[in-house]
Design a protein around this motif. Structure first.
Motif, PDB file in Angstrom:
ATOM      1  N   GLU A  55     -18.525 -55.094  -0.192  1.00  0.00           N
ATOM      2  CA  GLU A  55     -19.332 -54.566   0.900  1.00  0.00           C
ATOM      3  C   GLU A  55     -18.431 -54.526   2.129  1.00  0.00           C
ATOM      4  N   PHE A  56     -18.257 -53.354   2.717  1.00  0.00           N
ATOM      5  CA  PHE A  56     -17.292 -53.171   3.802  1.00  0.00           C
ATOM      6  C   PHE A  56     -17.943 -52.335   4.899  1.00  0.00           C
ATOM      7  N   LEU A  57     -17.972 -52.876   6.130  1.00  0.00           N
ATOM      8  CA  LEU A  57     -18.527 -52.170   7.277  1.00  0.00           C
ATOM      9  C   LEU A  57     -17.471 -52.056   8.358  1.00  0.00           C
ATOM     10  N   VAL A  58     -17.190 -50.819   8.794  1.00  0.00           N
ATOM     11  CA  VAL A  58     -16.197 -50.607   9.837  1.00  0.00           C
ATOM     12  C   VAL A  58     -16.568 -49.341  10.609  1.00  0.00           C
ATOM     13  N   PHE A  59     -16.276 -49.335  11.933  1.00  0.00           N
ATOM     14  CA  PHE A  59     -16.557 -48.179  12.775  1.00  0.00           C
ATOM     15  C   PHE A  59     -15.280 -47.727  13.482  1.00  0.00           C
ATOM     16  N   ASN A  60     -15.202 -46.413  13.734  1.00  0.00           N
ATOM     17  CA  ASN A  60     -14.144 -45.839  14.577  1.00  0.00           C
ATOM     18  C   ASN A  60     -12.743 -46.260  14.146  1.00  0.00           C
ATOM     19  N   CYS A  61     -12.451 -46.117  12.870  1.00  0.00           N
ATOM     20  CA  CYS A  61     -11.133 -46.481  12.371  1.00  0.00           C
ATOM     21  C   CYS A  61     -10.148 -45.329  12.565  1.00  0.00           C
ATOM     22  N   ASN A  62      -8.871 -45.598  12.282  1.00  0.00           N
ATOM     23  CA  ASN A  62      -7.869 -44.546  12.443  1.00  0.00           C
ATOM     24  C   ASN A  62      -7.416 -44.027  11.083  1.00  0.00           C
ATOM     25  N   ALA A  63      -6.662 -42.935  11.105  1.00  0.00           N
ATOM     26  CA  ALA A  63      -6.265 -42.266   9.867  1.00  0.00           C
ATOM     27  C   ALA A  63      -5.395 -43.146   8.980  1.00  0.00           C
ATOM     28  N   ALA A  64      -4.481 -43.904   9.586  1.00  0.00           N
ATOM     29  CA  ALA A  64      -3.586 -44.756   8.797  1.00  0.00           C
ATOM     30  C   ALA A  64      -4.375 -45.819   8.046  1.00  0.00           C
ATOM     31  N   PHE A  65      -5.343 -46.422   8.730  1.00  0.00           N
ATOM     32  CA  PHE A  65      -6.165 -47.433   8.059  1.00  0.00           C
ATOM     33  C   PHE A  65      -6.961 -46.821   6.913  1.00  0.00           C
ATOM     34  N   LEU A  66      -7.525 -45.633   7.130  1.00  0.00           N
ATOM     35  CA  LEU A  66      -8.300 -44.986   6.069  1.00  0.00           C
ATOM     36  C   LEU A  66      -7.470 -44.752   4.821  1.00  0.00           C
ATOM     37  N   GLU A  67      -6.251 -44.303   4.998  1.00  0.00           N
ATOM     38  CA  GLU A  67      -5.382 -44.060   3.839  1.00  0.00           C
ATOM     39  C   GLU A  67      -5.067 -45.353   3.122  1.00  0.00           C
ATOM     40  N   ASP A  68      -4.815 -46.423   3.884  1.00  0.00           N
ATOM     41  CA  ASP A  68      -4.555 -47.729   3.273  1.00  0.00           C
ATOM     42  C   ASP A  68      -5.782 -48.220   2.501  1.00  0.00           C
ATOM     43  N   LEU A  69      -6.943 -48.051   3.114  1.00  0.00           N
ATOM     44  CA  LEU A  69      -8.170 -48.511   2.469  1.00  0.00           C
ATOM     45  C   LEU A  69      -8.432 -47.736   1.186  1.00  0.00           C
ATOM     46  N   LYS A  70      -8.266 -46.429   1.214  1.00  0.00           N
ATOM     47  CA  LYS A  70      -8.523 -45.619   0.023  1.00  0.00           C
ATOM     48  C   LYS A  70      -7.576 -45.991  -1.117  1.00  0.00           C
ATOM     49  N   SER A  71      -6.299 -46.146  -0.814  1.00  0.00           N
ATOM     50  CA  SER A  71      -5.343 -46.490  -1.876  1.00  0.00           C
ATOM     51  C   SER A  71      -5.606 -47.886  -2.422  1.00  0.00           C
ATOM     52  N   THR A  72      -6.055 -48.788  -1.569  1.00  0.00           N
ATOM     53  CA  THR A  72      -6.351 -50.152  -2.020  1.00  0.00           C
ATOM     54  C   THR A  72      -7.609 -50.186  -2.879  1.00  0.00           C
ATOM     55  N   LEU A  73      -8.653 -49.478  -2.461  1.00  0.00           N
ATOM     56  CA  LEU A  73      -9.873 -49.425  -3.266  1.00  0.00           C
ATOM     57  C   LEU A  73      -9.600 -48.807  -4.629  1.00  0.00           C
ATOM     58  N   ALA A  74      -8.693 -47.856  -4.680  1.00  0.00           N
ATOM     59  CA  ALA A  74      -8.361 -47.215  -5.952  1.00  0.00           C
ATOM     60  C   ALA A  74      -7.676 -48.177  -6.919  1.00  0.00           C
ATOM     61  N   SER A  75      -7.124 -49.260  -6.402  1.00  0.00           N
ATOM     62  CA  SER A  75      -6.348 -50.179  -7.240  1.00  0.00           C
ATOM     63  C   SER A  75      -7.187 -51.280  -7.869  1.00  0.00           C
ATOM     64  N   VAL A  76      -8.467 -51.410  -7.476  1.00  0.00           N
ATOM     65  CA  VAL A  76      -9.321 -52.459  -8.039  1.00  0.00           C
ATOM     66  C   VAL A  76     -10.381 -51.823  -8.917  1.00  0.00           C
ATOM     67  N   ASN A  77     -10.827 -52.569  -9.911  1.00  0.00           N
ATOM     68  CA  ASN A  77     -11.770 -52.050 -10.900  1.00  0.00           C
ATOM     69  C   ASN A  77     -13.189 -52.457 -10.509  1.00  0.00           C
ATOM     70  N   LEU A  78     -13.789 -51.697  -9.618  1.00  0.00           N
ATOM     71  CA  LEU A  78     -15.055 -52.092  -9.009  1.00  0.00           C
ATOM     72  C   LEU A  78     -16.244 -51.853  -9.934  1.00  0.00           C
ATOM     73  N   VAL A  79     -17.260 -52.707  -9.727  1.00  0.00           N
ATOM     74  CA  VAL A  79     -18.568 -52.535 -10.340  1.00  0.00           C
ATOM     75  C   VAL A  79     -19.560 -52.013  -9.302  1.00  0.00           C
ATOM     76  N   SER A  80     -19.360 -52.403  -8.041  1.00  0.00           N
ATOM     77  CA  SER A  80     -20.282 -52.014  -6.987  1.00  0.00           C
ATOM     78  C   SER A  80     -19.519 -51.841  -5.678  1.00  0.00           C
ATOM     79  N   LEU A  81     -19.875 -50.795  -4.928  1.00  0.00           N
ATOM     80  CA  LEU A  81     -19.296 -50.560  -3.603  1.00  0.00           C
ATOM     81  C   LEU A  81     -20.415 -50.235  -2.624  1.00  0.00           C
ATOM     82  N   ASP A  82     -20.450 -50.977  -1.521  1.00  0.00           N
ATOM     83  CA  ASP A  82     -21.369 -50.714  -0.412  1.00  0.00           C
ATOM     84  C   ASP A  82     -20.501 -50.510   0.820  1.00  0.00           C
TER      85      ASP A  82
END
Length: 319
Positions: free
Chosen positions: A71-98
């Motif tokens: 579960e992840f809540l964030v507001f007004n982030c920047n492009a670099a953080f978004l790319e880091d977050l997307k690549s990191t989420l892609a690396s874990v085998n999730l069952v649930s994402l909020d």
């Protein structure tokens, strides 16, 4: 991982900030592989967007490779953080994402529907997705769909995407990779009716809850030849919220177990037909009904207003 109030060994109240807790937890999992290996859930809140703190959160996800629910809540982030977050989420085998990733400025980047769709094939065990995004009107190019991605999310049962829209290509893509959805909440663009109709065929045997919204424009509408979008039995469907003309009263024949109906933007003809169906007891399982007539939405003050009110009263009487 957020701020909280605790008491020390002397009983004194201490306020521990989210950043402090984040730093402590990051140090713990970096230095203790066993602790990192047993983390299965992460709840992360950073509404003020502290760049350093968010980098630490991403690092925590990278280290806790066995995490299943985030579960992840964030507001007004920047492009670099978004790319880091997307690549990191892609690396874990999730069952649930909020995920809540929103912006109060249209010039600040945010997660959008296409990002979520791109990530889905990385999660073969994913069961539930709830995303509150920051791009109310999605005008991105259609996704390229690879045949190898079909049924790549076979156990995905629930998806809810708020504050963004699905175009036709994204709906077809979702139906291909998640063919057994049971609960869907999303908004669709005005050029996507045909794709929604085809996708609902895929989900017709499993879908139990369907909520479809549309952006409201006075000068746009769905093509008449593509509506309604339900044209085959959906015997498991219990709850439906959908606007006219994607839904009309004729399609209710295909929904024998419907219990909750929210019908938005109906005209008087549809309202009167709904009354006739209720009089004939053609919806025996229905226990909750909300009907929003067209004048409720447009606030038209015209000669049809009184007839609309009479129709509403008649529907209420039948219930």
């Amino acid at each position: 991982l957020g701020g909280r109030t605790v008491r020390d060994e002397n009983g004194q109240t201490l306020e521990i900030t989210g950043k402090h807790m984040c730093t402590l937890f990051l140090e713990t999992v970096e230095n203790n592989a066993r602790v990192a290996s047993i983390v299965r859930e992460l709840h992360i809140f950073n509404p003020l967007f502290d760049g350093d703190e968010n980098k630490a959160y991403v690092r925590i996800i990278e280290i806790c490779k066995e995490v299943e629910r985030i579960e992840f809540l964030v507001f007004n982030c920047n492009a670099a953080f978004l790319e880091d977050l997307k690549s990191t989420l892609a690396s874990v085998n999730l069952v649930s994402l909020d995920l809540t990733c929103k912006t109060h400025d249209i010039h600040i980047p945010s997660f959008v529907t296409s990002d979520v769709m791109d990530l889905l094939p990385n999660w073969p065990r994913i069961e539930s997705i709830n995303a509150k995004l920051g791009n109310l009107f999605n005008h991105y190019d259609a996704l390229y769909k690879s045949p190898s991605m079909q049924s790549s999310c076979p156990v995905l049962r629930t998806i809810s995407i708020s504050d963004d829209t699905f175009n036709g290509a994204q709906l077809l893509y979702l139906a291909d990779i998640a063919p057994r959805l049971e609960e869907i909440k999303l908004a669709v663009t005005y050029d996507s009716a045909a794709s929604l109709k085809k996708s609902l065929e895929t989900w017709s045997l499993t879908l139990r809850r369907l909520i479809v919204h549309t952006p409201f424009y006075r000068d746009k509408g769905f093509p008449a030849d593509q509506c309604p979008v339900i044209h085959s039995p959906m015997t498991e469907l219990r709850e439906l919220s959908m606007p006219f003309p994607l839904l009309n009263t004729d399609t209710l024949n295909f929904l024998p177990r419907l219990e909750v109906l929210r019908f938005v933007g109906a005209d008087l003809a549809e309202g009167k037909e709904l009354i006739r169906r209720l009089e004939r007891d053609e919806m025996p399982c229905l226990c909750e009904l909300d009907v929003y007539f067209l004048d409720d939405i447009t606030r038209n003050q015209n000669s049809m207003a009184e007839e609309t009110r009479r129709t509403k009263r008649q529907i209420t009487k039948e219930l």
